[in-house]
Design a protein around this motif. Structure first.
Motif, PDB file in Angstrom:
ATOM      1  N   GLN A  15       0.825  -1.206   0.000  1.00 14.60           N
ATOM      2  CA  GLN A  15       0.000   0.000   0.000  1.00 14.60           C
ATOM      3  C   GLN A  15       0.860   1.257   0.000  1.00 14.60           C
ATOM      4  OE1 GLN A  15      -2.496  -0.721   3.430  1.00 14.60           O
ATOM      5  NE2 GLN A  15      -4.263  -1.207   2.140  1.00 14.60           N
ATOM      6  N   LYS A  16       1.852   1.269   0.865  1.00 19.71           N
ATOM      7  CA  LYS A  16       2.729   2.433   0.972  1.00 19.71           C
ATOM      8  C   LYS A  16       3.421   2.707  -0.368  1.00 19.71           C
ATOM      9  CE  LYS A  16       6.772   4.112   3.539  1.00 19.71           C
ATOM     10  NZ  LYS A  16       7.753   3.786   4.612  1.00 19.71           N
ATOM     11  N   THR A  17       3.896   1.627  -1.006  1.00 19.53           N
ATOM     12  CA  THR A  17       4.639   1.792  -2.262  1.00 19.53           C
ATOM     13  C   THR A  17       3.740   2.311  -3.376  1.00 19.53           C
ATOM     14  OG1 THR A  17       6.140   0.007  -1.632  1.00 19.53           O
ATOM     15  CG2 THR A  17       6.076   0.621  -3.969  1.00 19.53           C
ATOM     16  N   PHE A  18       2.545   1.748  -3.529  1.00 22.68           N
ATOM     17  CA  PHE A  18       1.669   2.144  -4.630  1.00 22.68           C
ATOM     18  C   PHE A  18       1.030   3.508  -4.386  1.00 22.68           C
ATOM     19  CE2 PHE A  18       2.042  -2.348  -5.631  1.00 22.68           C
ATOM     20  CZ  PHE A  18       2.194  -2.312  -7.018  1.00 22.68           C
ATOM     21  N   VAL A  19       0.756   3.846  -3.127  1.00 16.09           N
ATOM     22  CA  VAL A  19       0.238   5.184  -2.848  1.00 16.09           C
ATOM     23  C   VAL A  19       1.293   6.226  -3.192  1.00 16.09           C
ATOM     24  CG1 VAL A  19      -0.424   6.766  -0.997  1.00 16.09           C
ATOM     25  CG2 VAL A  19      -1.427   4.483  -1.108  1.00 16.09           C
ATOM     26  N   LYS A  20       2.561   5.920  -2.874  1.00 15.83           N
ATOM     27  CA  LYS A  20       3.644   6.855  -3.182  1.00 15.83           C
ATOM     28  C   LYS A  20       3.821   7.014  -4.684  1.00 15.83           C
ATOM     29  CE  LYS A  20       8.515   7.741  -2.127  1.00 15.83           C
ATOM     30  NZ  LYS A  20       9.718   7.253  -1.400  1.00 15.83           N
ATOM     31  N   ARG A  21       3.634   5.910  -5.435  1.00 18.43           N
ATOM     32  CA  ARG A  21       3.872   5.970  -6.875  1.00 18.43           C
ATOM     33  C   ARG A  21       2.660   6.517  -7.635  1.00 18.43           C
ATOM     34  NH1 ARG A  21       5.943   0.822 -10.332  1.00 18.43           N
ATOM     35  NH2 ARG A  21       7.780   1.225  -9.020  1.00 18.43           N
ATOM     36  N   PHE A  22       1.435   6.085  -7.251  1.00 21.66           N
ATOM     37  CA  PHE A  22       0.248   6.443  -8.037  1.00 21.66           C
ATOM     38  C   PHE A  22      -0.687   7.426  -7.328  1.00 21.66           C
ATOM     39  CE2 PHE A  22       1.550   2.222  -9.504  1.00 21.66           C
ATOM     40  CZ  PHE A  22       1.664   2.442 -10.878  1.00 21.66           C
ATOM     41  N   GLY A  23      -0.420   7.695  -6.077  1.00 26.45           N
ATOM     42  CA  GLY A  23      -1.233   8.663  -5.352  1.00 26.45           C
ATOM     43  C   GLY A  23      -2.556   8.117  -4.822  1.00 26.45           C
ATOM     44  N   ARG A  24      -2.790   6.847  -4.941  1.00 28.70           N
ATOM     45  CA  ARG A  24      -4.003   6.226  -4.386  1.00 28.70           C
ATOM     46  C   ARG A  24      -3.769   4.748  -4.115  1.00 28.70           C
ATOM     47  NH1 ARG A  24      -7.754   3.943  -8.406  1.00 28.70           N
ATOM     48  NH2 ARG A  24      -6.769   3.958 -10.481  1.00 28.70           N
ATOM     49  N   GLU A  25      -4.634   4.209  -3.237  1.00 27.54           N
ATOM     50  CA  GLU A  25      -4.480   2.808  -2.854  1.00 27.54           C
ATOM     51  C   GLU A  25      -5.137   1.899  -3.891  1.00 27.54           C
ATOM     52  OE1 GLU A  25      -5.900   1.881   1.002  1.00 27.54           O
ATOM     53  OE2 GLU A  25      -4.561   3.263   2.051  1.00 27.54           O
ATOM     54  N   PRO A  26      -4.532   0.773  -4.176  1.00 18.72           N
ATOM     55  CA  PRO A  26      -5.182  -0.211  -5.053  1.00 18.72           C
ATOM     56  C   PRO A  26      -6.399  -0.818  -4.349  1.00 18.72           C
ATOM     57  CG  PRO A  26      -2.806  -0.574  -4.924  1.00 18.72           C
ATOM     58  CD  PRO A  26      -3.150   0.380  -3.833  1.00 18.72           C
ATOM     59  N   ALA A  27      -7.262  -1.448  -5.145  1.00 17.66           N
ATOM     60  CA  ALA A  27      -8.435  -2.106  -4.564  1.00 17.66           C
ATOM     61  C   ALA A  27      -8.073  -3.434  -3.923  1.00 17.66           C
ATOM     62  CB  ALA A  27      -9.493  -2.326  -5.644  1.00 17.66           C
ATOM     63  N   GLY A  28      -6.944  -4.003  -4.286  1.00 12.84           N
ATOM     64  CA  GLY A  28      -6.540  -5.275  -3.681  1.00 12.84           C
ATOM     65  C   GLY A  28      -5.296  -5.834  -4.317  1.00 12.84           C
ATOM     66  N   PHE A  29      -4.783  -6.887  -3.640  1.00 16.17           N
ATOM     67  CA  PHE A  29      -3.547  -7.521  -4.138  1.00 16.17           C
ATOM     68  C   PHE A  29      -3.731  -9.032  -4.281  1.00 16.17           C
ATOM     69  CE2 PHE A  29      -2.285  -3.850  -1.538  1.00 16.17           C
ATOM     70  CZ  PHE A  29      -1.626  -3.094  -2.486  1.00 16.17           C
ATOM     71  N   GLY A  30      -4.962  -9.499  -4.449  1.00 13.77           N
ATOM     72  CA  GLY A  30      -5.200 -10.934  -4.532  1.00 13.77           C
ATOM     73  C   GLY A  30      -5.610 -11.484  -3.172  1.00 13.77           C
ATOM     74  N   ASP A  31      -5.509 -12.790  -3.027  1.00 14.58           N
ATOM     75  CA  ASP A  31      -5.873 -13.448  -1.771  1.00 14.58           C
ATOM     76  C   ASP A  31      -4.752 -13.308  -0.756  1.00 14.58           C
ATOM     77  OD1 ASP A  31      -8.289 -14.266  -2.813  1.00 14.58           O
ATOM     78  OD2 ASP A  31      -7.460 -16.157  -3.586  1.00 14.58           O
ATOM     79  N   ALA A  32      -5.158 -12.887   0.455  1.00 15.89           N
ATOM     80  CA  ALA A  32      -4.176 -12.707   1.520  1.00 15.89           C
ATOM     81  C   ALA A  32      -3.665 -14.056   2.022  1.00 15.89           C
ATOM     82  CB  ALA A  32      -4.788 -11.921   2.672  1.00 15.89           C
TER      83      ALA A  32
END
Length: 315
Positions: A152-169
């Motif tokens: 989350q931290k990495t993608f928010v820094k790169r794209f400015g918003r959180e992704p909806a998900g990363f697959g199955d936890a």
């Protein structure tokens, strides 16, 4: 440094009823602390995990959850596993994509689910990001895992918003939750079995009471029918006897009754007028004009015949 409020423990009980004083049949005690980031960190056998802070907990020092049925235990177990999967420490499968700019970093390939704001749909994309090697977890089968907070931290820094998900936890200790709940589940299943057996026994007892009540009712009705028949026959015999007796009209008749007053017996003389009498041996049956029938001993009555009812005589 993250500010954490230390709690006591989360206690999950299997109890036989909703009674607050009921002793638990089994319990699961889990130490926890509040992370201050909307999550609770649980200390389980084998490691620590974080879950999203349940609103109902309200940062109390002791959390007590009472369960009574196996279904409740299974739901609680699944809820905990789901909460772990949604926490910041949940892990997601990633693939190594190359070396990083330093020996302490590497590149990983991540499958990301993005929400398309203009269409309201979702799109799955793959991204390559650089992360510290130290935060990655490698399973025994070689599969690399990355924590949610890092992604989350990495993608928010790169794209400015959180992704909806990363697959199955994935959580390496996630399956051990079932073992933690095994004693609770066994106790709940035993309780449900005992309750079913008790309910069946109570049902049998109720049926026995119903059958016994039906038998008692039938016997009472049969006895009452016998008594009614006997009474009817007795009244019929008495009516025949009374009909056979001579009926005489009297102008009046008197008799004495004895009543108890102040520990002594007092004689009271009673009188009836314009009535009929029937005499049978030592008994006198007094038929009053109001329909009452009084039975007295012959020696205890005094009467005057009604002259109008006597046969006339010629001088």
């Amino acid at each position: 440094m993250m500010n954490m409020k230390v709690g006591e423990r989360m206690a999950i009980y299997v109890v036989p009823s909703a009674d607050e004083t009921a002793a638990p049949l089994a319990s699961l005690n889990v130490p926890f602390c509040w992370t201050g980031a909307g999550e609770v960190r649980l200390t389980l056998p084998g490691g620590e995990v974080s879950i999203a802070e349940p609103l109902a907990w309200q940062q109390r020092e002791r959390i007590i959850i009472k369960l009574t049925q196996p279904e409740d235990v299974l739901r609680a177990c699944m809820s905990l596993k789901t909460s772990i999967g949604r926490s910041s420490t949940a892990l997601f499968s990633v693939r190594k994509a190359g070396v990083g700019p330093s020996s302490k970093s590497c590149k990983i390939r991540v499958s990301v689910k993005w929400a398309l704001l203009d269409t309201g749909t979702f799109e799955q994309r793959e991204h390559i990001i650089t992360v510290p090697r130290s935060v990655l977890v490698q399973r025994d089968d070689g599969q690399l895992l990355a924590p949610r907070w890092l992604l989350q931290k990495t993608f928010v820094k790169r794209f400015g918003r959180e992704p909806a998900g990363f697959g199955d936890a994935v959580w390496p200790l996630r399956d051990t939750v079932e073992n933690l709940f095994s004693e609770l589940l066994a106790a709940a299943e035993d309780l449900k079995r005992e309750q079913a057996e008790r309910s069946a026994l109570l049902a049998v007892e109720r049926e026995e009471r119903r059958a016994n009540a039906a038998i008692a009712k039938a016997r009472a009705e049969a006895e009452q029918s016998r008594l009614d028949d006997e009474k009817a026959r007795s009244e019929e015999r008495r009516a025949k006897r009374m009909a056979a007796l001579e009926t005489v009209k009297v102008a009046y008749i008197e008799w004495d009754d004895w009543v108890k007053k102040n520990k002594s017996l007092n004689k009271i003389t009673k009188r009836a007028e314009n009535c009929y009498i029937k005499i049978s041996g030592s008994r006198v049956y007094i038929l009053c004009i109001d329909g009452r029938e009084v039975v007295k001993q012959r020696h205890n009555v005094r009467y005057q015949l009604d002259e109008a009812s006597l046969p006339s005589t010629t001088q």
